[in-house]
Design an enzyme around this catalytic site. Structure first.
Site, PDB file in Angstrom:
ATOM      1  CG  ASP A 694      64.920  20.390  55.509  1.00 35.48           C
ATOM      2  OD1 ASP A 694      63.719  20.591  55.727  1.00 35.48           O
ATOM      3  OD2 ASP A 694      65.548  20.970  54.619  1.00 35.48           O
ATOM      4  CE  LYS A 698      64.549  21.059  51.618  1.00 35.83           C
ATOM      5  NZ  LYS A 698      65.740  21.935  51.508  1.00 35.83           N
TER       6      LYS A 698
END
Length: 833
Positions: A694, A698
């Site tokens: 994750d 980003k």
């Protein structure tokens, strides 16, 4: 002296006629000289249909609809009349139907319906209603007398829309109606007249309005009142624009423009006789007589808005002709319009290029192919030579007209119109503006008619109110919180900030629901949370809950074709993200915290962001990185202002931030992960956070926002966990494997602590590379100031070189993420200005 006209809905029932009696017994009593009436509502259409079937050989005795029409008239007679008055009215009704049946029998025998015969059949609508209504008005004591308009209004011999002989008609009306000893007022049938030799004719569409205007002009009345079933002329068609409202006053020219392009309350020919005699026309509502209606005069006072209203024609064909032979050739347009006139084709709108290379004319769809044939016949030689291209008729189009006399003096009207249309993806096929500058007419796709009307109406009339019609997928943790926030704040937004957010559609992995008038956000959330009985609960609320299908959800969103539509994806679905490429080209903005699209292939990321930038369709994804923190918008502002980002260092995972911010040796690493899971800082399976995927997505998004052409596999990720942790069959087995790594983690923590450092998992973006690693940060590091699950982004740029910019705050959590999505939805509304 006043002439009043009552339309079909005003005389179509006993309740309506009771209202007419009240109106005539009210303040108008004593002023009215002529009451013009239409056929009862629906009668003319029924007569036309019966005539068409007679022409196909059907005898009138086989028409049950005619029996229903007779009963309808007789029922009105029975309700209002009694005794000799009723017998007389019933006899006239029977005589009229006998004449109607004879005409229909003749048509059936001949198998032909001529324009003259159709005029005769249609005339019976008014010939039935007017004598009956005259008797009904006399019954309660009103001094009324029936007069046959065929004896007073004279036309030429054409049928369908006969041309008025004003001089002779006005003389006959004055001679008959102004003689001494007459009744207080006359009741006259609208629509019908007579031609040479007394043959019956009709005045065409809106003929009853025209009849009233003819009586008014002949008698030089003080005003003409047209009573109908609406409060006056509205700013738009209320059937298409829910926010339409009454116009207090309007000029003759403005009214003619609006009525020419589809405003149904008044028909263009009606205005001319009143305009020539400077007679005000008042549009009133029979069922709301206290409303003052709309006044049409020569010089209407300026209104509070730059335009008066918007109207539309739902179906037109556009005939195009172009070629080099047209350029600089005198008389070309005369030949073109002469050819159309020979075939009786009326041109609704004309648009010509300034180069004279092309010209197009909008016509009624029934005349489209005939117009093409007329052009081919007239310009056959030029077409054969190739100097003019073969003409064609483009179908399925509509015209939207923006009307207002203030347009002559107010700049920016056209810009506002085209911004509203462009923002909603409405393509303009042709444009026309008269030299009077009170009308801008636009030809568009017919399917966009309602969307265009609503978009323009909102832009000009709703006092700065900006609406967003929202479609939401993923009413889970973030989406559900967003629905709570919408439910709590939407009234404040509407009242204080003039922003109206209407939730039109919503869906999760099981169900989807749509409601044009707007779903209640909180009730929608509760509906989707139900494990059982959701469809029954929806049905009880008047909603239809369907099984979810992504393609159908998107197709329904597009098919509704609402103005200012926006799509919000609060899922983490790669499938939904893959659908963005089909949503943006439909001029539907996208708001999303879903990272899958921007962290997918670089080509897809560039396609989405490029399309958004080039076409001006918002694609907002601020919450894909650091929830509600303004990271992406800050990077974009730096770039647009000419700054250059040299380096970004960031803690991008709220889960990893929480774990390492609290990893001080008082608890083992595995115990701290258990604590984070129990507090809701991790996914149900903590490995989904500890694999750093994750955070890597980003980081990749930030790198791409800085202009780096990178794919996900080029991101270097330092694994936090040994392979055995990822191979564990379940979460509990994972924790047992993690406990085996506690010593290794503590050894690394202790080594850092011995040097006055602390561990942080940091992403670094620099010189076209992206990496994520566990670093030992000294006391001066800004990452040492992090608490709990805070995120931090440290930006070093040409301007922020000595002292980097720091953006810090909660980077995860449903409230802040949903708040960021909410803010992006509000940004969508602001682009509507």
């Amino acid at each position: 002296m006043v002439v009043v006209k009552f339309g079909g809905t005003s005389v179509g029932s006993k309740e309506a006629l009771s209202q007419v009696i009240k109106v005539l017994k009210g303040p108008l009593r004593g002023d009215v000289k002529v009451v013009v009436v239409s056929a009862l509502s629906g009668v003319t259409d029924a007569l036309i249909a019966a005539a068409g079937r007679a022409a196909q050989g059907h005898a009138p005795a086989e028409e049950p609809s005619l029996g229903a029409l007779k009963k309808r008239h007789l029922d009105l007679s029975a309700y209002f009349l009694s005794g000799a008055e009723k017998q007389g009215a019933d006899a006239k009704i029977e005589d009229s139907f006998a004449g109607l049946f004879r005409m229909l029998d003749g048509i059936a025998i001949l198998g032909e319906l001529s324009p003259r015969s159709l005029d005769g059949i249609m005339s019976y609508g008014e010939l039935l209603s007017a004598p009956l209504i005259a008797s009904i008005l006399k019954a309660p004591g009103l001094d009324a007398e029936y007069v046959d308009s065929r004896e007073l209004i004279v036309t030429d011999g054409s049928h369908g829309a006969a041309r008025l002989d004003a001089e002779q008609s006005y003389r006959r009306i004055r001679d008959r109606l102004l003689k001494k000893g007459g009744p207080s007022f006359y009741v006259a049938p609208g629509f019908i007249a007579s031609g040479p030799g007394g043959a019956g004719t009709t005045l065409g569409r809106g003929g009853s309005d025209l009849s009233a205007a003819i009586y008014g002009a002949a008698l030089d009345v003080e005003r003409l009142e047209i009573w109908t079933d609406v409060d006056g002329i509205l700013t738009a068609d209320p059937r298409l624009v829910t926010g339409a409202f009454r116009i207090d006053a309007i000029s003759y020219e403005e009214a003619m423009e609006l009525s020419h392009f589809g405003a149904k309350v008044l028909h263009p020919p009606t205005i001319r006789p009143a305009m020539e005699k400077n007679i005000p026309i008042v549009i009133r509502n029979t069922f709301n007589p206290s409303c003052e209606g709309t006044v049409i005069t020569a010089k209407a006072p300026p209104g509070p808005y730059p335009i008066r209203g918007i109207s539309s024609l739902a179906r037109v064909s556009l005939v195009r002709i172009q070629g080099a032979a047209m350029t600089g050739v005198a008389g070309f347009s005369a030949r073109l319009f002469g050819a159309l006139a020979k075939r009786g084709i009326s041109v609704i709108l004309i648009s010509q290029a300034s180069s004279e290379y092309s010209i197009c004319a909008a016509v009624d769809p029934k005349d489209g192919q005939a117009a093409v044939a007329a052009v081919k016949e007239e310009f056959g030689r030029e077409i054969a030579e190739g100097s003019i291209e073969r003409p064609a008729a483009e179908e399925d189009l509509a015209i939207v007209a923006v009307v207002g006399s203030r347009m002559k003096r107010v700049s920016g009207i056209s810009g506002k119109v085209f911004h509203a249309l462009g923002r909603n993806g409405v393509n303009v096929v042709a444009i026309a503006q008269g030299s009077s500058e009170i009308n801008i007419s636009l030809v568009i796709d017919r399917q966009d008619e309602a969307k265009a009307l609503n978009a323009i109406h909102e832009a000009f009339f709703l006092s700065g109110v900006r609406s967003v019609n929202l479609f939401l997928l993923g009413p889970g943790l973030i989406g559900g919180t967003l629905l709570d926030q919408l439910g709590e704040h939407r009234e404040i937004l509407a009242d204080e900030h003039k922003i109206r957010i209407c939730l039109v559609g919503a869906g999760n992995s099981r169900y989807m629901v749509f409601y044009n008038s707007g779903l209640d956000p909180r009730k929608t959330k509760e509906l989707f949370k139900m494990k059982e009985g959701a469809k029954e609960a929806a049905a009880g609320a008047g909603l239809s809950l369907e099984d979810f299908n992504l393609e159908k959800f998107i197709a329904s969103m597009k098919a509704l074709n609402l103005p200012n539509t926006a799509f919000c994806d609060c899922t983490a679905s790669e499938t939904v993200a893959a659908a963005y490429g089909g949503i943006l080209p439909s001029a539907i903005p996208i708001i999303t915290p879903n990272k899958r699209a921007n962290a997918g292939t670089y080509g897809y990321y560039k396609t989405l962001t490029g399309y958004s930038r080039e076409r001006g369709i918002p694609y907002l994804y601020e919450t894909t990185v650091c929830a509600g923190l303004p990271v992406i918008s800050t990077l974009r502002d730096l770039f647009l202002s000419g700054d250059r980002v040299r380096r970004i260092e960031a803690v991008l995972s709220g889960t990893l931030s929480y774990i390492f911010n609290n990893y001080d040796g008082s608890k083992t690493f595995s115990a701290l992960v258990r604590e984070a899971k129990a507090a809701g800082y991790t996914e149900p399976d903590p490995r989904d956070d500890l694999n750093a995927m994750d955070a890597a997505r980003k980081a990749l998004i930030l790198a791409r926002e800085c202009g780096m052409n990178l794919e996900f596999d080029s991101v270097k990720i330092e694994p936090l966990l040994p392979p055995a942790c990822f191979k564990a069959p379940n979460v509990e087995a994972f924790f047992k494997e993690l406990e085996n790594s506690d010593a290794a983690f503590d050894k690394r923590r202790s080594a850092a602590a011995a040097e006055g450092r602390a561990l942080r998992y940091v992403a670094v973006i620099e010189e076209g590379r992206v990496s994520l690693s566990l670093r030992a940060e000294d006391e001066k590091s800004p990452f040492r100031t992090l608490v709990d699950s805070d995120n931090m982004v440290v930006i070093t740029s040409d301007r922020y070189s000595k002292l980097p910019m720091v953006i810090k705050g909660p980077g995860a959590g449903a409230q802040v993420t949903a708040g960021g999505v909410f803010a992006d939805i509000v940004r969508i509304a602001r682009t509507l200005v």
